[in-house]
Write a protein that holds these residues in place. Structure first.
Motif, mmCIF file in Angstrom:
data_model
loop_
_atom_site.group_PDB
_atom_site.id
_atom_site.type_symbol
_atom_site.label_atom_id
_atom_site.label_comp_id
_atom_site.label_asym_id
_atom_site.label_seq_id
_atom_site.Cartn_x
_atom_site.Cartn_y
_atom_site.Cartn_z
ATOM 1 N N GLY A 30 0.792 -1.229 0.000
ATOM 2 C CA GLY A 30 0.000 0.000 0.000
ATOM 3 C C GLY A 30 0.816 1.267 0.000
ATOM 4 O O GLY A 30 0.274 2.349 -0.192
ATOM 5 N N SER A 31 2.133 1.150 0.216
ATOM 6 C CA SER A 31 2.957 2.356 0.281
ATOM 7 C C SER A 31 3.355 2.830 -1.111
ATOM 8 O O SER A 31 3.449 2.054 -2.056
ATOM 9 C CB SER A 31 4.207 2.117 1.126
ATOM 10 N N LYS A 32 3.605 4.110 -1.198
ATOM 11 C CA LYS A 32 4.060 4.720 -2.439
ATOM 12 C C LYS A 32 5.552 4.456 -2.586
ATOM 13 O O LYS A 32 6.297 4.555 -1.621
ATOM 14 C CB LYS A 32 3.780 6.222 -2.412
ATOM 15 N N ILE A 33 5.961 4.105 -3.781
ATOM 16 C CA ILE A 33 7.384 3.881 -4.024
ATOM 17 C C ILE A 33 7.971 5.125 -4.697
ATOM 18 O O ILE A 33 7.236 5.991 -5.166
ATOM 19 C CB ILE A 33 7.635 2.607 -4.862
ATOM 20 N N PRO A 34 9.294 5.238 -4.727
ATOM 21 C CA PRO A 34 9.909 6.429 -5.321
ATOM 22 C C PRO A 34 9.459 6.654 -6.766
ATOM 23 O O PRO A 34 9.168 5.702 -7.489
ATOM 24 C CB PRO A 34 11.411 6.123 -5.266
ATOM 25 N N THR A 35 9.463 7.896 -7.163
ATOM 26 C CA THR A 35 9.093 8.259 -8.528
ATOM 27 C C THR A 35 10.213 7.890 -9.494
ATOM 28 O O THR A 35 11.340 7.590 -9.079
ATOM 29 C CB THR A 35 8.843 9.772 -8.644
ATOM 30 N N VAL A 36 9.904 7.946 -10.777
ATOM 31 C CA VAL A 36 10.909 7.696 -11.802
ATOM 32 C C VAL A 36 12.092 8.654 -11.620
ATOM 33 O O VAL A 36 13.250 8.238 -11.656
ATOM 34 C CB VAL A 36 10.301 7.837 -13.217
ATOM 35 N N LEU A 37 11.795 9.925 -11.388
ATOM 36 C CA LEU A 37 12.873 10.905 -11.210
ATOM 37 C C LEU A 37 13.720 10.615 -9.975
ATOM 38 O O LEU A 37 14.931 10.840 -9.981
ATOM 39 C CB LEU A 37 12.303 12.318 -11.148
ATOM 40 N N GLU A 38 13.097 10.110 -8.926
ATOM 41 C CA GLU A 38 13.857 9.743 -7.729
ATOM 42 C C GLU A 38 14.772 8.550 -8.003
ATOM 43 O O GLU A 38 15.905 8.511 -7.512
ATOM 44 C CB GLU A 38 12.912 9.457 -6.566
ATOM 45 N N LEU A 39 14.283 7.585 -8.802
ATOM 46 C CA LEU A 39 15.145 6.455 -9.180
ATOM 47 C C LEU A 39 16.305 6.929 -10.039
ATOM 48 O O LEU A 39 17.435 6.474 -9.872
ATOM 49 C CB LEU A 39 14.358 5.390 -9.951
ATOM 50 N N VAL A 40 16.016 7.825 -10.968
ATOM 51 C CA VAL A 40 17.066 8.384 -11.829
ATOM 52 C C VAL A 40 18.165 8.996 -10.971
ATOM 53 O O VAL A 40 19.356 8.764 -11.197
ATOM 54 C CB VAL A 40 16.470 9.422 -12.806
ATOM 55 N N ALA A 41 17.776 9.772 -9.963
ATOM 56 C CA ALA A 41 18.750 10.435 -9.096
ATOM 57 C C ALA A 41 19.499 9.429 -8.210
ATOM 58 O O ALA A 41 20.721 9.510 -8.073
ATOM 59 C CB ALA A 41 18.051 11.473 -8.229
ATOM 60 N N GLU A 42 18.773 8.495 -7.615
ATOM 61 C CA GLU A 42 19.402 7.543 -6.692
ATOM 62 C C GLU A 42 20.397 6.620 -7.385
ATOM 63 O O GLU A 42 21.468 6.339 -6.861
ATOM 64 C CB GLU A 42 18.348 6.697 -5.968
ATOM 65 N N SER A 71 3.069 5.428 -7.992
ATOM 66 C CA SER A 71 3.069 3.967 -8.025
ATOM 67 C C SER A 71 3.109 3.440 -6.598
ATOM 68 O O SER A 71 3.800 3.998 -5.734
ATOM 69 C CB SER A 71 4.278 3.453 -8.808
ATOM 70 N N PHE A 72 2.376 2.360 -6.376
ATOM 71 C CA PHE A 72 2.187 1.824 -5.037
ATOM 72 C C PHE A 72 2.422 0.313 -5.030
ATOM 73 O O PHE A 72 2.148 -0.370 -6.014
ATOM 74 C CB PHE A 72 0.756 2.104 -4.552
ATOM 75 N N VAL A 73 2.875 -0.189 -3.879
ATOM 76 C CA VAL A 73 3.054 -1.629 -3.692
ATOM 77 C C VAL A 73 1.671 -2.249 -3.541
ATOM 78 O O VAL A 73 0.820 -1.721 -2.818
ATOM 79 C CB VAL A 73 3.907 -1.913 -2.436
ATOM 80 N N VAL A 74 1.436 -3.375 -4.228
ATOM 81 C CA VAL A 74 0.143 -4.039 -4.110
ATOM 82 C C VAL A 74 -0.080 -4.485 -2.670
ATOM 83 O O VAL A 74 0.874 -4.754 -1.928
ATOM 84 C CB VAL A 74 0.002 -5.235 -5.078
ATOM 85 N N GLU A 75 -1.347 -4.569 -2.285
ATOM 86 C CA GLU A 75 -1.689 -4.941 -0.911
ATOM 87 C C GLU A 75 -1.307 -6.376 -0.590
ATOM 88 O O GLU A 75 -0.858 -6.680 0.481
ATOM 89 C CB GLU A 75 -3.175 -4.714 -0.656
ATOM 90 N N ASP A 76 -1.561 -7.280 -1.527
ATOM 91 C CA ASP A 76 -1.083 -8.656 -1.386
ATOM 92 C C ASP A 76 -0.945 -9.251 -2.770
ATOM 93 O O ASP A 76 -1.401 -8.684 -3.747
ATOM 94 C CB ASP A 76 -1.981 -9.504 -0.472
ATOM 95 N N GLU A 77 -0.300 -10.406 -2.850
ATOM 96 C CA GLU A 77 0.027 -10.988 -4.164
ATOM 97 C C GLU A 77 -1.209 -11.371 -4.966
ATOM 98 O O GLU A 77 -1.143 -11.536 -6.162
ATOM 99 C CB GLU A 77 0.948 -12.185 -3.981
ATOM 100 N N GLY A 78 -2.361 -11.507 -4.316
ATOM 101 C CA GLY A 78 -3.571 -11.896 -5.020
ATOM 102 C C GLY A 78 -4.332 -10.730 -5.622
ATOM 103 O O GLY A 78 -5.308 -10.912 -6.333
ATOM 104 N N ASP A 79 -3.914 -9.514 -5.328
ATOM 105 C CA ASP A 79 -4.609 -8.329 -5.846
ATOM 106 C C ASP A 79 -4.517 -8.258 -7.354
ATOM 107 O O ASP A 79 -3.484 -8.534 -7.936
ATOM 108 C CB ASP A 79 -4.014 -7.041 -5.282
ATOM 109 N N SER A 80 -5.611 -7.883 -7.974
ATOM 110 C CA SER A 80 -5.610 -7.621 -9.418
ATOM 111 C C SER A 80 -5.985 -6.170 -9.597
ATOM 112 O O SER A 80 -7.143 -5.831 -9.803
ATOM 113 C CB SER A 80 -6.639 -8.520 -10.114
#
Length: 83
Positions: A30-42, A71-80
């Motif tokens: 459910g958490s937000k992951i880094p943006t594309v620009l944050e990945l570019v920088a990191e 973009s967010f992490v799915v809640e569980d592996e069964g989520d569609s």
């Protein structure tokens, strides 16, 4: 900045790092992951490389993207969830 190995595809290395962070709970469900620009920088990668990482994470069902929200992490592996 994370140092990447020169003898492996950069997108694959970043994908494995982000996937590892998801699996380890650094980015919990459910958490937000880094943006594309944050990945570019990191990781000091090209924008297109970061986009490829996100595409693979979506294909593998690990994240979903909400337009305008991020973009967010799915809640569980069964989520569609919509991509």
């Amino acid at each position: 900045m994370v140092e990447l190995k020169p003898n492996r595809p950069r997108w694959r290395q970043v994908y494995e790092i982000i996937r590892g962070r998801i699996e380890a709970g650094t980015y919990p469900p459910g958490s937000k992951i880094p943006t594309v620009l944050e990945l570019v920088a990191e990781f000091q990668i090209a924008n297109v490389t970061a986009q490829k990482v996100y595409k693979k994470l979506r294909e593998d069902g690990l994240i979903y993207t909400e337009p305008g929200m991020g973009s967010f992490v799915v809640e569980d592996e069964g989520d569609s969830l919509p991509q």
